[in-house]
Scaffold this active site. Sequence first.
Site, PDB file in Angstrom:
ATOM      1  N   LYS A  15       0.826  -1.213   0.000  1.00 12.93           N
ATOM      2  CA  LYS A  15       0.000   0.000   0.000  1.00 12.93           C
ATOM      3  C   LYS A  15       0.860   1.264   0.000  1.00 12.93           C
ATOM      4  O   LYS A  15       0.634   2.179  -0.772  1.00 12.93           O
ATOM      5  CB  LYS A  15      -0.932   0.025   1.225  1.00 12.93           C
ATOM      6  CG  LYS A  15      -1.873  -1.161   1.325  1.00 12.93           C
ATOM      7  CD  LYS A  15      -2.773  -1.064   2.549  1.00 12.93           C
ATOM      8  CE  LYS A  15      -2.022  -1.092   3.858  1.00 12.93           C
ATOM      9  NZ  LYS A  15      -1.283  -2.346   4.114  1.00 12.93           N
ATOM     10  N   ARG A  90      -8.740   1.231   9.508  1.00 14.57           N
ATOM     11  CA  ARG A  90      -8.385  -0.162   9.786  1.00 14.57           C
ATOM     12  C   ARG A  90      -9.457  -0.858  10.607  1.00 14.57           C
ATOM     13  O   ARG A  90      -9.309  -2.036  10.919  1.00 14.57           O
ATOM     14  CB  ARG A  90      -7.077  -0.202  10.564  1.00 14.57           C
ATOM     15  CG  ARG A  90      -5.817  -0.545   9.738  1.00 14.57           C
ATOM     16  CD  ARG A  90      -4.639  -0.417  10.683  1.00 14.57           C
ATOM     17  NE  ARG A  90      -3.458  -1.123  10.318  1.00 14.57           N
ATOM     18  CZ  ARG A  90      -2.420  -0.592   9.677  1.00 14.57           C
ATOM     19  NH1 ARG A  90      -2.478   0.647   9.237  1.00 14.57           N
ATOM     20  NH2 ARG A  90      -1.338  -1.317   9.471  1.00 14.57           N
ATOM     21  N   ARG A 129      11.836  -5.591   4.161  1.00  9.98           N
ATOM     22  CA  ARG A 129      11.555  -4.151   4.070  1.00  9.98           C
ATOM     23  C   ARG A 129      12.574  -3.319   4.851  1.00  9.98           C
ATOM     24  O   ARG A 129      12.875  -3.597   5.996  1.00  9.98           O
ATOM     25  CB  ARG A 129      10.150  -3.869   4.621  1.00  9.98           C
ATOM     26  CG  ARG A 129       9.827  -2.371   4.670  1.00  9.98           C
ATOM     27  CD  ARG A 129       8.359  -2.089   4.802  1.00  9.98           C
ATOM     28  NE  ARG A 129       7.781  -2.500   6.070  1.00  9.98           N
ATOM     29  CZ  ARG A 129       6.482  -2.439   6.340  1.00  9.98           C
ATOM     30  NH1 ARG A 129       5.635  -2.002   5.428  1.00  9.98           N
ATOM     31  NH2 ARG A 129       6.036  -2.831   7.505  1.00  9.98           N
ATOM     32  N   ARG A 162      12.240  -1.388  10.651  1.00 10.16           N
ATOM     33  CA  ARG A 162      11.353  -0.934  11.711  1.00 10.16           C
ATOM     34  C   ARG A 162      11.354  -1.923  12.866  1.00 10.16           C
ATOM     35  O   ARG A 162      11.376  -3.127  12.639  1.00 10.16           O
ATOM     36  CB  ARG A 162       9.929  -0.781  11.152  1.00 10.16           C
ATOM     37  CG  ARG A 162       9.718   0.519  10.392  1.00 10.16           C
ATOM     38  CD  ARG A 162       8.440   0.536   9.578  1.00 10.16           C
ATOM     39  NE  ARG A 162       7.302  -0.087  10.207  1.00 10.16           N
ATOM     40  CZ  ARG A 162       6.106  -0.226   9.618  1.00 10.16           C
ATOM     41  NH1 ARG A 162       5.915   0.223   8.382  1.00 10.16           N
ATOM     42  NH2 ARG A 162       5.122  -0.808  10.243  1.00 10.16           N
ATOM     43  N   ARG A 173       0.366  -8.944  13.268  1.00 12.39           N
ATOM     44  CA  ARG A 173      -0.302  -7.877  12.515  1.00 12.39           C
ATOM     45  C   ARG A 173      -1.229  -8.445  11.449  1.00 12.39           C
ATOM     46  O   ARG A 173      -2.277  -7.882  11.156  1.00 12.39           O
ATOM     47  CB  ARG A 173       0.740  -6.930  11.914  1.00 12.39           C
ATOM     48  CG  ARG A 173       1.141  -5.862  12.937  1.00 12.39           C
ATOM     49  CD  ARG A 173       2.541  -5.364  12.757  1.00 12.39           C
ATOM     50  NE  ARG A 173       2.752  -4.769  11.467  1.00 12.39           N
ATOM     51  CZ  ARG A 173       3.940  -4.606  10.915  1.00 12.39           C
ATOM     52  NH1 ARG A 173       5.015  -5.018  11.541  1.00 12.39           N
ATOM     53  NH2 ARG A 173       4.052  -4.040   9.754  1.00 12.39           N
TER      54      ARG A 173
HETATM   55  P1  ADP Z   1       2.260  -1.671   7.621  1.00 13.77           P
HETATM   56  O1  ADP Z   1       2.817  -0.736   6.566  1.00 13.77           O
HETATM   57  O2  ADP Z   1       3.216  -2.766   7.968  1.00 13.77           O
HETATM   58  O3  ADP Z   1       0.906  -2.164   7.309  1.00 13.77           O
HETATM   59  P2  ADP Z   1       1.711   0.687   9.180  1.00 13.77           P
HETATM   60  O4  ADP Z   1       2.907   1.540   9.029  1.00 13.77           O
HETATM   61  O5  ADP Z   1       0.512   1.010   8.386  1.00 13.77           O
HETATM   62  O6  ADP Z   1       2.142  -0.827   8.966  1.00 13.77           O
HETATM   63  O7  ADP Z   1       1.271   0.635  10.708  1.00 13.77           O
HETATM   64  C1  ADP Z   1       2.196   0.331  11.727  1.00 13.77           C
HETATM   65  C2  ADP Z   1       1.454   0.221  13.047  1.00 13.77           C
HETATM   66  O8  ADP Z   1       0.854   1.474  13.370  1.00 13.77           O
HETATM   67  C3  ADP Z   1       0.302  -0.768  13.076  1.00 13.77           C
HETATM   68  O9  ADP Z   1       0.726  -2.097  13.356  1.00 13.77           O
HETATM   69  C4  ADP Z   1      -0.565  -0.196  14.191  1.00 13.77           C
HETATM   70  O10 ADP Z   1      -0.022  -0.500  15.466  1.00 13.77           O
HETATM   71  C5  ADP Z   1      -0.407   1.298  13.985  1.00 13.77           C
HETATM   72  N1  ADP Z   1      -1.452   1.830  13.079  1.00 13.77           N
HETATM   73  C6  ADP Z   1      -1.274   2.342  11.841  1.00 13.77           C
HETATM   74  N2  ADP Z   1      -2.453   2.732  11.310  1.00 13.77           N
HETATM   75  C7  ADP Z   1      -3.406   2.441  12.236  1.00 13.77           C
HETATM   76  C8  ADP Z   1      -4.816   2.576  12.275  1.00 13.77           C
HETATM   77  N3  ADP Z   1      -5.510   3.094  11.229  1.00 13.77           N
HETATM   78  N4  ADP Z   1      -5.460   2.170  13.390  1.00 13.77           N
HETATM   79  C9  ADP Z   1      -4.799   1.674  14.442  1.00 13.77           C
HETATM   80  N5  ADP Z   1      -3.474   1.494  14.473  1.00 13.77           N
HETATM   81  C10 ADP Z   1      -2.766   1.884  13.375  1.00 13.77           C
HETATM   82  P1  ADP Z   2       2.315  -1.881   3.153  1.00 11.26           P
HETATM   83  O1  ADP Z   2       2.309  -0.385   3.163  1.00 11.26           O
HETATM   84  O2  ADP Z   2       1.083  -2.461   2.541  1.00 11.26           O
HETATM   85  O3  ADP Z   2       2.619  -2.460   4.496  1.00 11.26           O
HETATM   86  P2  ADP Z   2       4.855  -1.590   1.734  1.00 11.26           P
HETATM   87  O4  ADP Z   2       4.566  -0.653   0.636  1.00 11.26           O
HETATM   88  O5  ADP Z   2       5.585  -1.082   2.915  1.00 11.26           O
HETATM   89  O6  ADP Z   2       3.497  -2.343   2.192  1.00 11.26           O
HETATM   90  O7  ADP Z   2       5.649  -2.833   1.105  1.00 11.26           O
HETATM   91  C1  ADP Z   2       6.151  -3.887   1.917  1.00 11.26           C
HETATM   92  C2  ADP Z   2       7.500  -4.353   1.355  1.00 11.26           C
HETATM   93  O8  ADP Z   2       7.280  -5.043   0.100  1.00 11.26           O
HETATM   94  C3  ADP Z   2       8.485  -3.243   1.018  1.00 11.26           C
HETATM   95  O9  ADP Z   2       9.775  -3.730   1.293  1.00 11.26           O
HETATM   96  C4  ADP Z   2       8.291  -2.991  -0.484  1.00 11.26           C
HETATM   97  O10 ADP Z   2       9.491  -2.529  -1.097  1.00 11.26           O
HETATM   98  C5  ADP Z   2       7.942  -4.380  -0.975  1.00 11.26           C
HETATM   99  N1  ADP Z   2       6.959  -4.411  -2.082  1.00 11.26           N
HETATM  100  C6  ADP Z   2       5.866  -3.625  -2.223  1.00 11.26           C
HETATM  101  N2  ADP Z   2       5.162  -3.990  -3.314  1.00 11.26           N
HETATM  102  C7  ADP Z   2       5.810  -5.041  -3.873  1.00 11.26           C
HETATM  103  C8  ADP Z   2       5.580  -5.877  -5.030  1.00 11.26           C
HETATM  104  N3  ADP Z   2       4.507  -5.695  -5.794  1.00 11.26           N
HETATM  105  N4  ADP Z   2       6.472  -6.858  -5.291  1.00 11.26           N
HETATM  106  C9  ADP Z   2       7.549  -7.059  -4.487  1.00 11.26           C
HETATM  107  N5  ADP Z   2       7.813  -6.312  -3.394  1.00 11.26           N
HETATM  108  C10 ADP Z   2       6.964  -5.319  -3.084  1.00 11.26           C
END
Ligand code: ADP
Ligand code: ADP
Length: 231
Positions: A15, A90, A129, A162, A173
Amino acid sequence: MAIFLVLLGPPGVGKGTQAERLAEESGLPHVSSGDLFREAIKAQTPLGREAQTYIDRGELVPDKVTIAMVAERLNKPDCAEGAILDGFPRTIEQAKALDDVLAQRNASVTLVPYISSATETLLQRLGGRWTCRDCQAVYHVLWNPPSEPGKCDVCGGELYQRPDDTPETHRKRIEVYLEQTAPLIEYYRQRGLLVEINGEADIEGVYADLLAAVRHIGDKKPASSEEPCYA
Ligand code: ADP
Ligand code: ADP
Ligand code: ZN
């Protein structure tokens, strides 16, 4: 009419990666709740300190503080034409709150691209990542490596893994996602806003599908020169 896109999908599906590209191309701001929390943690604000305990455990930060934080962000002037939301909402409660916040300014969610992939893919993506400490750009050791190891291509900042990117929190998660966030798929499907996108493709492939979905937005409305351009 302002455009609000909600990127929906499990952690690690891409995303943030897609939102960043789309933001650059459309001119709409990328609003990531995770990034907002990480900025608050870095600045050691009371919100950051509260959020950290949940984030470290892989749990959701409570709705009340999350909603207040994102609502404040959406009311900033750069969101006047809309925004690309990533990681918010979420929960159903957050989705309803978003509807209310947007309704207050005569707007609504425009489209919900739902990106999905197999759990194994998510774990591989999350496991490789690396994130920029300064601008939060994301990289992947195999699939999206920086030109110089450990250094951000965008701003030169230091890349780090992270603290919540550990195998245990990843599983947690994904579990939390299935329980609390997956119900949003039906929520938005029922409102006719959901478009499904195959997240198994590579970054370019997913982006092409996303652009194709977003381009259809204009079909429903009369053309206007004020609309952001997705050419
Ligand atoms: P990822 O990219 O791995 O999906 P995010 O960066 O979106 O993770 O979120 C990291 C953490 O921040 C989540 O595991 C949660 O603890 C918190 N978080 C992010 N967005 C939300 C939300 N909309 N509601 C509640 N917690 C959130
Ligand atoms: P989210 O925000 O949904 O948690 P991220 O954008 O942080 O996901 O992506 C998670 C990891 O996967 C990052 O290391 C990113 O570079 C990698 N990634 C994202 N999209 C793809 C894809 N289509 N194919 C392979 N790797 C990807
Ligand atoms: Zn950077």
